[in-house]
Design a protein around this motif. Sequence first.
Motif, PDB file in Angstrom:
ATOM      1  N   HIS A  15       0.811  -1.218   0.000  1.00  0.00           N
ATOM      2  CA  HIS A  15       0.000   0.000   0.000  1.00  0.00           C
ATOM      3  C   HIS A  15       0.846   1.270   0.000  1.00  0.00           C
ATOM      4  O   HIS A  15       0.533   2.229  -0.729  1.00  0.00           O
ATOM      5  CB  HIS A  15      -0.957   0.007   1.190  1.00  0.00           C
ATOM      6  CG  HIS A  15      -1.761   1.258   1.309  1.00  0.00           C
ATOM      7  ND1 HIS A  15      -2.749   1.605   0.398  1.00  0.00           N
ATOM      8  CD2 HIS A  15      -1.709   2.283   2.205  1.00  0.00           C
ATOM      9  CE1 HIS A  15      -3.281   2.757   0.740  1.00  0.00           C
ATOM     10  NE2 HIS A  15      -2.664   3.207   1.827  1.00  0.00           N
ATOM     11  N   VAL A  16       1.901   1.315   0.785  1.00  0.00           N
ATOM     12  CA  VAL A  16       2.728   2.521   0.833  1.00  0.00           C
ATOM     13  C   VAL A  16       3.320   2.815  -0.543  1.00  0.00           C
ATOM     14  O   VAL A  16       3.387   3.971  -0.976  1.00  0.00           O
ATOM     15  CB  VAL A  16       3.835   2.379   1.893  1.00  0.00           C
ATOM     16  CG1 VAL A  16       4.880   3.495   1.750  1.00  0.00           C
ATOM     17  CG2 VAL A  16       3.232   2.420   3.295  1.00  0.00           C
ATOM     18  N   ARG A  17       3.734   1.785  -1.264  1.00  0.00           N
ATOM     19  CA  ARG A  17       4.242   1.977  -2.628  1.00  0.00           C
ATOM     20  C   ARG A  17       3.166   2.595  -3.514  1.00  0.00           C
ATOM     21  O   ARG A  17       3.443   3.468  -4.338  1.00  0.00           O
ATOM     22  CB  ARG A  17       4.688   0.643  -3.233  1.00  0.00           C
ATOM     23  CG  ARG A  17       5.807  -0.054  -2.517  1.00  0.00           C
ATOM     24  CD  ARG A  17       6.207  -1.271  -3.314  1.00  0.00           C
ATOM     25  NE  ARG A  17       6.866  -2.279  -2.507  1.00  0.00           N
ATOM     26  CZ  ARG A  17       7.290  -3.444  -2.990  1.00  0.00           C
ATOM     27  NH1 ARG A  17       7.097  -3.742  -4.270  1.00  0.00           N
ATOM     28  NH2 ARG A  17       7.882  -4.320  -2.204  1.00  0.00           N
ATOM     29  N   ASN A  18       1.943   2.101  -3.367  1.00  0.00           N
ATOM     30  CA  ASN A  18       0.849   2.632  -4.186  1.00  0.00           C
ATOM     31  C   ASN A  18       0.601   4.110  -3.903  1.00  0.00           C
ATOM     32  O   ASN A  18       0.403   4.911  -4.830  1.00  0.00           O
ATOM     33  CB  ASN A  18      -0.437   1.839  -3.918  1.00  0.00           C
ATOM     34  CG  ASN A  18      -0.399   0.438  -4.491  1.00  0.00           C
ATOM     35  OD1 ASN A  18       0.357   0.149  -5.413  1.00  0.00           O
ATOM     36  ND2 ASN A  18      -1.215  -0.447  -3.930  1.00  0.00           N
ATOM     37  N   VAL A  19       0.596   4.470  -2.628  1.00  0.00           N
ATOM     38  CA  VAL A  19       0.357   5.876  -2.269  1.00  0.00           C
ATOM     39  C   VAL A  19       1.501   6.745  -2.776  1.00  0.00           C
ATOM     40  O   VAL A  19       1.275   7.859  -3.278  1.00  0.00           O
ATOM     41  CB  VAL A  19       0.188   6.021  -0.743  1.00  0.00           C
ATOM     42  CG1 VAL A  19       0.109   7.498  -0.351  1.00  0.00           C
ATOM     43  CG2 VAL A  19      -1.066   5.288  -0.276  1.00  0.00           C
ATOM     44  N   THR A  20       2.710   6.244  -2.681  1.00  0.00           N
ATOM     45  CA  THR A  20       3.868   6.993  -3.183  1.00  0.00           C
ATOM     46  C   THR A  20       3.737   7.259  -4.674  1.00  0.00           C
ATOM     47  O   THR A  20       3.945   8.389  -5.147  1.00  0.00           O
ATOM     48  CB  THR A  20       5.167   6.218  -2.902  1.00  0.00           C
ATOM     49  OG1 THR A  20       5.306   6.019  -1.487  1.00  0.00           O
ATOM     50  CG2 THR A  20       6.380   6.985  -3.421  1.00  0.00           C
ATOM     51  N   ALA A  21       3.374   6.219  -5.427  1.00  0.00           N
ATOM     52  CA  ALA A  21       3.207   6.377  -6.875  1.00  0.00           C
ATOM     53  C   ALA A  21       2.041   7.301  -7.195  1.00  0.00           C
ATOM     54  O   ALA A  21       2.111   8.131  -8.114  1.00  0.00           O
ATOM     55  CB  ALA A  21       3.003   5.010  -7.534  1.00  0.00           C
ATOM     56  N   ALA A  22       0.965   7.170  -6.443  1.00  0.00           N
ATOM     57  CA  ALA A  22      -0.204   8.019  -6.671  1.00  0.00           C
ATOM     58  C   ALA A  22       0.117   9.484  -6.381  1.00  0.00           C
ATOM     59  O   ALA A  22      -0.275  10.382  -7.142  1.00  0.00           O
ATOM     60  CB  ALA A  22      -1.368   7.556  -5.796  1.00  0.00           C
TER      61      ALA A  22
END
Length: 341
Positions: A327-334
């Motif tokens: 999830h943290v990777r997703n938020v970073t990319a978003a």
Amino acid sequence: MCTPAQLQVITRPGTEETQTVAGALKRSVSRRDLLVGSLAFSVAPALSHFSAHADAIMAFTEIAPGIFVHQGRFELQSPLNRGDMSNTSFVVGTDAVAVIDTLCSAKLGSELRAAIRAVTDKPVRYVINSHMHPDHVFGNVAFKNDDNVEFIGHHKLARGLSARADTYLAANKMMLGDDAFAGTEIVLPTRGVDDKVTIDLGGRQLTLEAQSVAHTDNDLIVSDSATGTLFLGDLLFSGHIPTLDGSLRGWLSLIDKLEHYKPTRVVPGHGPHAMQLPEAVGDEKRYWSTVATDVRRMIKEGKTMNEATKTAGQSERGHWKLFDQYHVRNVTAAFAELEWE
């Protein structure tokens, strides 16, 4: 040698029929060993009398006539699970077989190839990759010496995979270990899809459609004319949290389009063997919409990316496996994408 306890079962949903299938066979299955269904391309193995020779084998479910799907685990890849973490499928026509995604190592690719041989002696003519991620392409090597096999992917797949080749190989070898990863190498597409391509397996056609940037910039959708089955690759996650390596906005836009598709069934890249639209994309749409809403709000409030990773989308935690891992990777990319919209 496989013992009876090691044999896996292929089940055709909605029937009492089950068949034991070994990951490798002492000899190929001949035509008289196949049970031919009402359609010429519908085949099922009759293999209970065969001896099997393999340390590990792979289970498939026939979700529609001639369409077989193996479901991966909702786990991080490791030596224990050998990286068996994504779905793989094969489609049997009257003349040939097409494989859709090949898992993450030469060894798993070889088990996939053996499972196909347990079902049919038709040649594998096409290996289709739904996108470039290692858990969907590293098993290609198991098919590279087959006669007249064609490797097909999005026209951007070869470039993207080549650019990350060294990183992908090193990381996956480290996660799986030398033994599980032995023999693995990258096999790039021999044919790229710019828009739409149709291939004929005999008695059925597969249509391959290149997509705009969503999960990655090289996503490919495959549809089967004979059964109305749609293979979405990692454009559809169910249970396993989605992972972003492309565009959040592009993915949400594609989900809006998919909600209006009317296939008989869809096959996700991670999740059950088969699902139904539009319900199948509901959880994924909610997740990405929540992330987008939270990140946009935090950007407007002047929050940093680091602050966003701590709170954005946390309401989704209980809905997904592997949430903490991705999830943290997703938020970073978003955040990186939406910051400049």
